[in-house]
Design a protein around this motif. Structure first.
Motif, PDB file in Angstrom:
ATOM      1  N   MET A   1     -28.234  -2.893 -16.133  1.00 21.72           N
ATOM      2  CA  MET A   1     -26.927  -3.009 -16.777  1.00 21.72           C
ATOM      3  C   MET A   1     -26.208  -4.272 -16.277  1.00 21.72           C
ATOM      4  N   GLU A   2     -25.424  -4.831 -17.162  1.00 20.95           N
ATOM      5  CA  GLU A   2     -24.627  -6.008 -16.834  1.00 20.95           C
ATOM      6  C   GLU A   2     -23.356  -5.589 -16.093  1.00 20.95           C
ATOM      7  N   GLN A   3     -23.137  -6.166 -14.921  1.00 16.12           N
ATOM      8  CA  GLN A   3     -21.924  -5.886 -14.162  1.00 16.12           C
ATOM      9  C   GLN A   3     -20.801  -6.787 -14.671  1.00 16.12           C
ATOM     10  N   VAL A   4     -19.693  -6.158 -15.107  1.00 17.12           N
ATOM     11  CA  VAL A   4     -18.564  -6.951 -15.591  1.00 17.12           C
ATOM     12  C   VAL A   4     -17.512  -7.152 -14.506  1.00 17.12           C
ATOM     13  N   ILE A   5     -17.448  -6.227 -13.560  1.00 17.67           N
ATOM     14  CA  ILE A   5     -16.557  -6.373 -12.400  1.00 17.67           C
ATOM     15  C   ILE A   5     -17.357  -6.003 -11.159  1.00 17.67           C
ATOM     16  N   LYS A   6     -17.174  -6.810 -10.126  1.00 19.23           N
ATOM     17  CA  LYS A   6     -17.805  -6.511  -8.841  1.00 19.23           C
ATOM     18  C   LYS A   6     -16.848  -6.907  -7.734  1.00 19.23           C
ATOM     19  N   THR A   7     -16.643  -6.012  -6.787  1.00 21.60           N
ATOM     20  CA  THR A   7     -15.822  -6.353  -5.624  1.00 21.60           C
ATOM     21  C   THR A   7     -16.687  -6.257  -4.377  1.00 21.60           C
ATOM     22  N   ASN A   8     -16.399  -7.128  -3.432  1.00 26.26           N
ATOM     23  CA  ASN A   8     -17.088  -7.129  -2.142  1.00 26.26           C
ATOM     24  C   ASN A   8     -16.055  -7.079  -1.026  1.00 26.26           C
ATOM     25  N   ASN A   9     -16.056  -5.996  -0.272  1.00 31.69           N
ATOM     26  CA  ASN A   9     -15.232  -5.875   0.942  1.00 31.69           C
ATOM     27  C   ASN A   9     -13.763  -6.211   0.699  1.00 31.69           C
ATOM     28  N   LEU A  10     -13.196  -5.662  -0.347  1.00 34.88           N
ATOM     29  CA  LEU A  10     -11.821  -5.941  -0.752  1.00 34.88           C
ATOM     30  C   LEU A  10     -10.834  -5.255   0.197  1.00 34.88           C
ATOM     31  N   THR A  11      -9.894  -6.037   0.719  1.00 34.68           N
ATOM     32  CA  THR A  11      -8.877  -5.522   1.635  1.00 34.68           C
ATOM     33  C   THR A  11      -7.525  -6.099   1.260  1.00 34.68           C
ATOM     34  N   LYS A  12      -6.501  -5.242   1.296  1.00 33.30           N
ATOM     35  CA  LYS A  12      -5.123  -5.688   1.060  1.00 33.30           C
ATOM     36  C   LYS A  12      -4.222  -5.038   2.089  1.00 33.30           C
ATOM     37  N   LYS A  13      -3.463  -5.884   2.779  1.00 33.37           N
ATOM     38  CA  LYS A  13      -2.510  -5.414   3.783  1.00 33.37           C
ATOM     39  C   LYS A  13      -1.112  -5.851   3.391  1.00 33.37           C
ATOM     40  N   PHE A  14      -0.160  -5.009   3.722  1.00 30.47           N
ATOM     41  CA  PHE A  14       1.257  -5.338   3.601  1.00 30.47           C
ATOM     42  C   PHE A  14       1.809  -5.229   5.017  1.00 30.47           C
ATOM     43  N   GLY A  15       1.949  -6.378   5.682  1.00 30.00           N
ATOM     44  CA  GLY A  15       2.326  -6.365   7.090  1.00 30.00           C
ATOM     45  C   GLY A  15       1.212  -5.711   7.893  1.00 30.00           C
ATOM     46  N   SER A  16       1.558  -4.698   8.677  1.00 24.13           N
ATOM     47  CA  SER A  16       0.546  -4.009   9.477  1.00 24.13           C
ATOM     48  C   SER A  16      -0.069  -2.821   8.739  1.00 24.13           C
ATOM     49  N   PHE A  17       0.415  -2.539   7.529  1.00 23.81           N
ATOM     50  CA  PHE A  17      -0.100  -1.410   6.745  1.00 23.81           C
ATOM     51  C   PHE A  17      -1.276  -1.868   5.881  1.00 23.81           C
ATOM     52  N   THR A  18      -2.389  -1.184   6.002  1.00 18.92           N
ATOM     53  CA  THR A  18      -3.565  -1.490   5.189  1.00 18.92           C
ATOM     54  C   THR A  18      -3.573  -0.560   3.982  1.00 18.92           C
ATOM     55  N   ALA A  19      -3.352  -1.138   2.803  1.00 17.24           N
ATOM     56  CA  ALA A  19      -3.307  -0.346   1.567  1.00 17.24           C
ATOM     57  C   ALA A  19      -4.706  -0.144   0.979  1.00 17.24           C
ATOM     58  N   VAL A  20      -5.540  -1.154   1.085  1.00 21.93           N
ATOM     59  CA  VAL A  20      -6.922  -1.100   0.603  1.00 21.93           C
ATOM     60  C   VAL A  20      -7.791  -1.615   1.740  1.00 21.93           C
ATOM     61  N   ASP A  21      -8.789  -0.818   2.117  1.00 16.69           N
ATOM     62  CA  ASP A  21      -9.538  -1.114   3.333  1.00 16.69           C
ATOM     63  C   ASP A  21     -11.023  -1.312   3.059  1.00 16.69           C
ATOM     64  N   ASN A  22     -11.403  -2.579   2.801  1.00 16.35           N
ATOM     65  CA  ASN A  22     -12.803  -2.959   2.781  1.00 16.35           C
ATOM     66  C   ASN A  22     -13.632  -2.186   1.746  1.00 16.35           C
ATOM     67  N   ILE A  23     -13.168  -2.147   0.486  1.00 11.59           N
ATOM     68  CA  ILE A  23     -13.921  -1.415  -0.533  1.00 11.59           C
ATOM     69  C   ILE A  23     -14.797  -2.359  -1.359  1.00 11.59           C
ATOM     70  N   SER A  24     -15.914  -1.830  -1.777  1.00 11.11           N
ATOM     71  CA  SER A  24     -16.842  -2.553  -2.647  1.00 11.11           C
ATOM     72  C   SER A  24     -17.272  -1.607  -3.757  1.00 11.11           C
ATOM     73  N   PHE A  25     -17.309  -2.114  -4.979  1.00 13.73           N
ATOM     74  CA  PHE A  25     -17.780  -1.326  -6.109  1.00 13.73           C
ATOM     75  C   PHE A  25     -18.093  -2.277  -7.252  1.00 13.73           C
ATOM     76  N   TYR A  26     -18.728  -1.739  -8.266  1.00 13.05           N
ATOM     77  CA  TYR A  26     -18.975  -2.529  -9.470  1.00 13.05           C
ATOM     78  C   TYR A  26     -18.778  -1.645 -10.684  1.00 13.05           C
ATOM     79  N   VAL A  27     -18.520  -2.304 -11.801  1.00 13.54           N
ATOM     80  CA  VAL A  27     -18.339  -1.635 -13.080  1.00 13.54           C
ATOM     81  C   VAL A  27     -19.282  -2.300 -14.069  1.00 13.54           C
TER      82      VAL A  27
END
Length: 182
Positions: A1-27
């Protein structure tokens, strides 16, 4: 299958708060992909990063073989993002808003007219197209929001809780629509 979205080790922090912690997935192409989780789990934050509204602190997002950080303008033209925070102006009709957003995306007039006719009919907006948004039901407002997000015929739809607050009939209409569009 063709991957249209792929994330590798995605992380988002707001100050010291980690909202998204190192996620990987594909669609894969043609796939409906969803996030489930408690409030505050990072679902909306992840979708906002996919939609180019937030920049990750680390990790990568790819649309096909294109890295989002390098190809942001090109990728924005290919995606639709519907957020729960979208507020339509109550003073305008669905017709007016669709035409306005079509012009912002520089959709040729003849294509916009045909696409509007198809999408409004599919979502059941056609009978309500000249009623001001402020006079529409919550479900109809949501359908108008979805229609507007499709004005530029995007390849990828990113919807954050598209059925939130809708009754069972409107929810069914939205689910049927998504199944047709996948």
């Amino acid at each position: 299958m063709e991957q249209v979205i792929k994330t590798n080790n995605l992380t988002k922090k707001f100050g010291s708060f980690t909202a998204v912690d190192n996620i990987s997935f594909y669609v894969n192409k043609g796939e409906i992909f969803g996030f489930l989780g408690a409030n505050g789990a990072g679902k909306t934050t992840t979708l906002q990063m996919l939609a180019t509204l937030l920049k990750p602190n680390s990790g990568e997002i790819y649309y096909g073989d294109k890295n989002l950080s390098v190809n942001i303008v090109e990728i924005r033209k290919r995606i639709a993002f519907l957020t729960t925070e979208l507020r339509l102006d109550d003073a305008f009709s669905a017709n007016y808003l669709y035409d306005f957003f079509s012009s912002l995306y520089e959709v040729p007039k003849d294509i916009a007219v045909e696409r509007k006719k198809k999408v409004f009919k599919m979502l059941g907006i056609d009978l309500f197209s000249e009623i001001k948004v402020g006079n529409l039901s919550t479900g109809m407002k949501q359908k108008v929001s979805i229609a507007i997000s499709l004005v530029h015929n995007p390849d990828i739809l990113i919807f954050d809780e598209p059925t939130n607050g809708l009754d069972i009939l409107a929810t069914r209409d939205i689910i049927d629509f998504l199944l047709k569009e996948k």
